[in-house]
Each structure stands twice: as C-alpha cells, then as structure tokens.
Design a protein around this motif. Structure first.
Motif, PDB file in Angstrom:
ATOM      1  N   ILE A  57       0.871  -1.195  -0.113  1.00  0.00           N
ATOM      2  CA  ILE A  57      -0.102   0.037  -0.238  1.00  0.00           C
ATOM      3  C   ILE A  57       0.800   1.125   0.027  1.00  0.00           C
ATOM      4  N   ALA A  58       2.162   1.419   0.782  1.00  0.00           N
ATOM      5  CA  ALA A  58       2.795   2.417   0.640  1.00  0.00           C
ATOM      6  C   ALA A  58       3.363   2.698  -0.747  1.00  0.00           C
ATOM      7  N   VAL A  59       3.660   1.674  -1.555  1.00  0.00           N
ATOM      8  CA  VAL A  59       4.138   1.857  -3.057  1.00  0.00           C
ATOM      9  C   VAL A  59       2.793   2.414  -3.827  1.00  0.00           C
ATOM     10  N   LEU A  60       1.851   1.699  -3.843  1.00  0.00           N
ATOM     11  CA  LEU A  60       0.715   1.779  -4.631  1.00  0.00           C
ATOM     12  C   LEU A  60      -0.252   2.614  -4.268  1.00  0.00           C
ATOM     13  N   GLY A  61      -0.285   3.426  -3.151  1.00  0.00           N
ATOM     14  CA  GLY A  61      -1.281   3.956  -2.277  1.00  0.00           C
ATOM     15  C   GLY A  61      -1.895   5.090  -2.909  1.00  0.00           C
ATOM     16  N   LEU A 105       2.124  11.679   2.621  1.00  0.00           N
ATOM     17  CA  LEU A 105       2.488  11.238   3.813  1.00  0.00           C
ATOM     18  C   LEU A 105       3.846  11.042   4.237  1.00  0.00           C
ATOM     19  N   GLY A 106       4.536  10.490   2.970  1.00  0.00           N
ATOM     20  CA  GLY A 106       5.953   9.886   3.195  1.00  0.00           C
ATOM     21  C   GLY A 106       6.316   9.112   4.289  1.00  0.00           C
ATOM     22  N   TRP A 107       7.422   9.366   5.107  1.00  0.00           N
ATOM     23  CA  TRP A 107       7.742   8.721   6.264  1.00  0.00           C
ATOM     24  C   TRP A 107       6.741   8.817   7.273  1.00  0.00           C
ATOM     25  N   TRP A 108       5.762   9.820   7.382  1.00  0.00           N
ATOM     26  CA  TRP A 108       4.758   9.717   8.147  1.00  0.00           C
ATOM     27  C   TRP A 108       3.634   8.513   8.045  1.00  0.00           C
ATOM     28  N   PHE A 109       3.588   7.692   7.004  1.00  0.00           N
ATOM     29  CA  PHE A 109       2.590   6.757   6.884  1.00  0.00           C
ATOM     30  C   PHE A 109       2.563   5.716   7.622  1.00  0.00           C
TER      31      PHE A 109
END
Length: 97
Positions: free
Chosen positions: A49-53, A60-64
């Motif tokens: 999800i971090a890649v395809l979100g 959000l970047g590193w806040w995700f």
C-alpha cells in the motif's frame, strides 16, 4: 509500511517506478518478518500500500507508518485491553512483562 516507504524512496533515487518498487517492498517486508520470526501476511500488504497507495500516501511519506498504521494498531490494542478487562473472568494481557 516502513519498508514500503523506503522502497519508494530508493526507487525515486534510482529512477524506477512502482513496477520495480512494489515487489521490492513486499520482498523486503517478508524478509524482515522471516528474520524476526513474526510472519504476518497483511504486513506485506501494508508495504505494498505504501508503494501503490496513490497521492495521499505519497504526501504522507515517512509519516505513513506512524499516522494510519501505528495509530490504528494502538487503537486495536486499546479496544482489546478494554473489552477483555471489562469481564472480571478475563484478563488481557495475562502478563505485562
């Protein structure tokens, strides 16, 4: 989620898109879980999800890993502790340390 964000950041440095970073994120998350002996397949999906979100996750970047992932986990634990300790016959967790 952290592995997914790291894969996106590394992909941006090298100049590759999600077709390369998505498998790297899932593989990295799986490898990390195998090393810690804490296999949980939905965690690999969170890295994906971090890649395809999309744009919202990219913003959000590193806040995700902190905002939706860690806070959601904290809410689940809090609800579990509250629910299981309302019944006098149950105790969760059995041991704190």
């Amino acid at each position: 989620a952290t592995v997914g964000v790291a894969a996106v950041a590394a992909g941006a440095e090298v100049g590759v898109g999600p077709e390369m970073t998505a498998p790297a994120a899932v593989a990295g998350a799986t490898m990390g879980m195998q090393l810690t002996r804490s296999m949980h397949p939905p965690a690999a999906a969170t890295a994906l999800i971090a890649v395809l979100g999309g744009a919202k996750v990219a913003e959000l970047g590193w806040w995700f890993p902190l905002t939706p992932v860690a806070s959601g986990s904290a809410v689940l634990i809090a609800v579990g502790v509250l629910y299981n300790n309302l019944n006098p016959a149950r105790s969760y967790p059995k041991y704190w340390w």
